[in-house]
Design an enzyme around this catalytic site. Structure first.
Site, PDB file in Angstrom:
ATOM      1  N   ASP A 250      59.729  59.839  98.486  1.00 18.32           N
ATOM      2  CA  ASP A 250      60.426  60.508  99.582  1.00 18.32           C
ATOM      3  C   ASP A 250      61.914  60.170  99.590  1.00 18.32           C
ATOM      4  O   ASP A 250      62.752  61.034  99.848  1.00 18.32           O
ATOM      5  CB  ASP A 250      59.798  60.113 100.924  1.00 18.32           C
TER       6      ASP A 250
ATOM      7  N   HIS B   4      53.754  65.357 105.918  1.00 21.49           N
ATOM      8  CA  HIS B   4      54.531  66.286 105.079  1.00 21.49           C
ATOM      9  C   HIS B   4      53.960  67.698 105.167  1.00 21.49           C
ATOM     10  O   HIS B   4      54.685  68.673 105.364  1.00 21.49           O
ATOM     11  CB  HIS B   4      54.471  65.848 103.605  1.00 21.49           C
TER      12      HIS B   4
ATOM     13  N   GLU C  47      50.748  61.813 104.130  1.00 20.83           N
ATOM     14  CA  GLU C  47      50.818  63.080 103.404  1.00 20.83           C
ATOM     15  C   GLU C  47      50.547  64.281 104.297  1.00 20.83           C
ATOM     16  O   GLU C  47      51.143  65.346 104.121  1.00 20.83           O
ATOM     17  CB  GLU C  47      49.831  63.066 102.223  1.00 20.83           C
TER      18      GLU C  47
END
Length: 280
Positions: free
Chosen positions: A134, A44, A41
């Site tokens: 995703d 991202h 995460e």
């Protein structure tokens, strides 16, 4: 980096799993799982931060996470794909790092195999072309290159539904009584349902953000029936184009720019009025 860490939220379910892990002696495995999800995460979030995106929050779950942004589909497709793929790409260096650590005394062969299993499981899970994973986000981004935003969302949802339906069938008839798989499927069905339930909200946020930015790229001209309502015309907007709608009335060619339609949609009572009514 400190700003990103402040936005991290740990889901209560994760604390429950952590407690169970401590009781059952799987504490180390749960910590490794947490680390993998965290790095995924953060991948991202770091790319989004680098591109100047507004990050709302980062939620960590036992078998995945969600990095929520405030852009609502108004960034370039190229940027969205980069942000989407930056999570899965973190698994590459983590796997390589495990292969290096196993040659030292700090990382045993058992640790290495456990790490690889969880790493690959989370990677493959997130690459499933199902919203909001995703893989589903990547599929949606590609669809918006060729279709209006609203149609792209609908198509991505339908594909997600069909794929998840297939996975559920396999789960029930090929791997019955596999509790972990059932839990994952329930998670996916719940979030897919929430995606569908909030579809109108997502589209409105897309339009609101687009109106706020008021800065588009090359124009896209499209012919339209003058009897089409403002609300219906909004569904024909492409994310990276500034729309110009064309129609003819009494042999006169009319152009209505997207900016005028957005204003009519949000700032007047013309939302359900036909386009020809906007001619001044």
């Amino acid at each position: 980096m400190i700003e990103l860490i402040k936005k991290i939220k740990i889901h209560p379910l994760f604390w429950l799993i952590l407690s169970i892990g401590g009781i059952t002696g799987l504490f180390k495995e749960i910590i490794i799982l947490f680390m993998i999800v965290f790095v995924h995460e953060i991948g991202h979030a770091l790319m989004a931060y680098h591109l100047g995106w507004r990050i709302k929050r980062i939620i960590l779950l036992p078998f995945g996470g969600m990095a929520e942004m405030e852009e609502h589909g108004n960034k370039r497709v190229k940027e969205e794909i980069l942000v989407t793929l930056s999570g899965p790409l973190q698994h590459v260096w983590m796997i390589a790092g495990s292969y290096l650590l196993v040659t030292t005394s700090v990382w045993s062969e058992a640790d290495h195999h456990m790490f690889l299993f969880h790493n690959l499981t989370i990677l493959l899970f997130n690459l499933l072309p199902i919203m909001p994973l995703d893989g589903g986000k990547f599929l949606f981004s590609l669809n918006t290159l060729f279709l209006p935003f609203q149609k792209s969302y609908q198509l991505s949802f339908r594909l997600s539904f069909m794929i998840l339906l297939g996975l559920t069938y396999v789960s029930l008839f090929v791997f019955p009584f596999h509790l972990n798989l059932v839990a994952v499927l329930l998670f996916l069905w719940t979030h897919l349902y929430l995606e569908w339930k909030q579809r109108h909200y997502h589209f409105l946020r897309f339009l609101m953000e687009r109106k706020r930015l008021n800065s588009f790229r090359e124009k896209r001209y499209t012919s339209i029936d003058p009897m089409v309502t403002v609300a219906e015309a909004m569904k024909r907007i492409y994310r990276e184009k500034e729309m110009v709608f064309l129609f003819t009335i009494d042999s006169k060619k009319i152009e209505i720019k997207e900016e005028k339609l957005l204003k009519a949609f949000f700032e007047s009572e013309n939302k359900n009025a036909p386009l020809h009514k906007l001619i001044s």
